[in-house]
Write an enzyme that holds these catalytic residues in place. Structure first.
Site, PDB file in Angstrom:
ATOM      1  N   ASP A 153       2.493   9.912 -14.280  1.00  0.00           N
ATOM      2  CA  ASP A 153       1.655   9.815 -13.086  1.00  0.00           C
ATOM      3  C   ASP A 153       0.200  10.158 -13.414  1.00  0.00           C
ATOM      4  OD1 ASP A 153       1.128   9.327 -10.393  1.00  0.00           O
ATOM      5  OD2 ASP A 153       2.804  10.541  -9.687  1.00  0.00           O
ATOM      6  N   ASP A 213       0.319   4.139  -3.561  1.00  0.00           N
ATOM      7  CA  ASP A 213       1.742   4.342  -3.278  1.00  0.00           C
ATOM      8  C   ASP A 213       2.220   3.466  -2.130  1.00  0.00           C
ATOM      9  OD1 ASP A 213       1.599   6.271  -5.197  1.00  0.00           O
ATOM     10  OD2 ASP A 213       1.851   7.974  -3.836  1.00  0.00           O
TER      11      ASP A 213
END
Length: 406
Positions: A153, A213
């Protein structure tokens, strides 16, 4: 955290001034898009080894493993906030009391592969120990624990340099571990600061995120698909644009929206990672996720390119519109005698679809084609020059295979 959505300027300019097609990083792990499950969308930090074991067991019982969903990926929150005194990551002893090796052994025993999460910063997005400057140690541990997939991430980084250089550190670590052990991991990363990962991602990873996202609502799904419509040239075998995890079974998405969401992700050749509570998955949602005719296009081992828009429909071609993306998409399937076609109805009403075959670069206006409907699972007869289909409900999808006739 603060995230800036990609804009018309930074997506279209990059897609036009950068020449796609650079050789992908073929690490021998995954030629076609990855398929499996990820914990984050539905469970976030509420995870433990019992949930993972039960999910895998249920996925096998429901036929999801047989359908191709073979990765079980643990996202953030599996670890503690501090490393051990020797510098290693520590699995949360309450959530994972048996340890990670016992868990991956269980998954392997069922026929699955196992995936794990880290962050290329000082801490993960949820505040646990990060991986920056510990890449080789973490890669060695992940392989030793039995993991075959790693998601890296983008939060909380103080790295000085380009995003490509930062994420390449994990590429280098994985290559070193392969030299030591003979084992290579699938490498997926998330980069949302400059939104240009598709330009350089295929030289260092197997997949890369290309938008913020996902959320379980229609506007976010159309926003992601709009972005994907401009960057299909950067995705092919061994390296894929990642449209993010699937939201099928989550939120208030209608079955029509779930069908469109799944079809678009699959035919854009995105990884397909289920992100819902498998134990609560409805029969209708399960049927969408296991449509073998749609999955076959995603997993095509002959044609690596995704479907791309050939006719925007309501909007002029090449229009940037996150609420109403391109409607008509095409691409070869298996060979140049088979063409996949996708149409999505972004209108708020039922409409018909129609197009001239010559508008698609994958169809010949002088040929006849046999047409198969991939959602009705039926043959629709032969067509030439022009195609029409009626009564596509709001936010629903149609997908076809056009087979060239002699």
């Amino acid at each position: 955290m603060t995230r800036l959505f990609p804009t018309l300027v930074n997506v279209i300019q990059l897609a036009t001034i950068v020449v796609p097609g650079a050789l992908a990083w073929n690490n021998g792990v995954q030629k076609t898009p990855a398929m499996g499950f990820n914990t984050w969308n539905r469970f976030a930090c509420s995870i433990n080894e019992t949930l993972i074991r039960n999910t895998a067991t249920q996925m096998k019982q429901l036929g999801l493993l047989a359908a191709g969903y073979n990765f079980i990926n643990i996202d953030d929150c599996w670890l503690t906030t501090q490393r051990s005194s020797s510098g290693h990551l520590v699995p949360d002893p309450v959530k994972f009391p048996s340890g990670m090796k016992a868990l991956t052994d269980f998954l392997h025993g069922l026929g699955f592969k196992a995936g794990i999460y880290q962050d290329q910063g000082t801490t993960t997005c949820a505040g646990f120990a990060g991986s920056l400057n510990h890449e080789l140690t973490d890669a060695r541990d992940f392989v030793d624990w039995g993991f075959e997939y790693v998601k890296i991430d983008n939060c909380n980084s103080n790295f000085v340099g380009t995003d490509e250089a930062r994420f390449r550190r994990w590429t280098d670590a994985l290559i070193q571990v392969q030299r030591e052990t003979g084992k290579m991991m699938f490498y997926s990363f998330v980069e949302w600061q400059s939104f240009d990962a598709w330009v350089w991602g295929n030289s260092i990873a197997n997949s890369w995120r290309m938008y913020d996202d996902i959320e379980a609502n229609w506007p976010r799904i159309t926003g992601i698909l709009n972005n994907a419509s401009f960057i299909g040239d950067f995705s092919n075998f061994w390296g894929h644009n990642d449209l993010d995890m699937l939201e099928n079974g989550n939120g208030a998405l209608t079955l029509a929206e779930q069908r469109s969401h799944f079809t678009a992700w699959a035919l854009a050749k995105s990884p397909l990672l289920i992100g819902t509570d498998i134990s609560a998955l409805s029969a209708e949602s399960l049927a969408i996720l296991t449509n073998s005719e749609i999955i076959a296009i995603n997993q095509d081992t002959v044609i690596g390119e995704p479907l791309k828009p050939f006719f925007w429909g309501k909007n002029p071609d090449h229009t940037w519109d996150p609420s109403f993306p391109a409607q008509y998409w095409s691409g070869y399937y298996k060979d140049q005698q088979h063409t996949a076609i996708m149409y999505i109805n972004f209108n708020d009403r039922t409409v018909d679809l129609n197009f001239t075959l010559s508008h698609s670069p994958h169809l010949n206006g002088n040929k006849r084609y046999a047409v198969r409907d991939l959602w009705k699972h039926e043959d629709k007869g032969d067509v030439s020059n022009f195609f029409f289909d009626g009564s596509i409900a709001s936010h629903d999808v149609r997908a076809y295979i056009f087979t060239e006739l002699p």
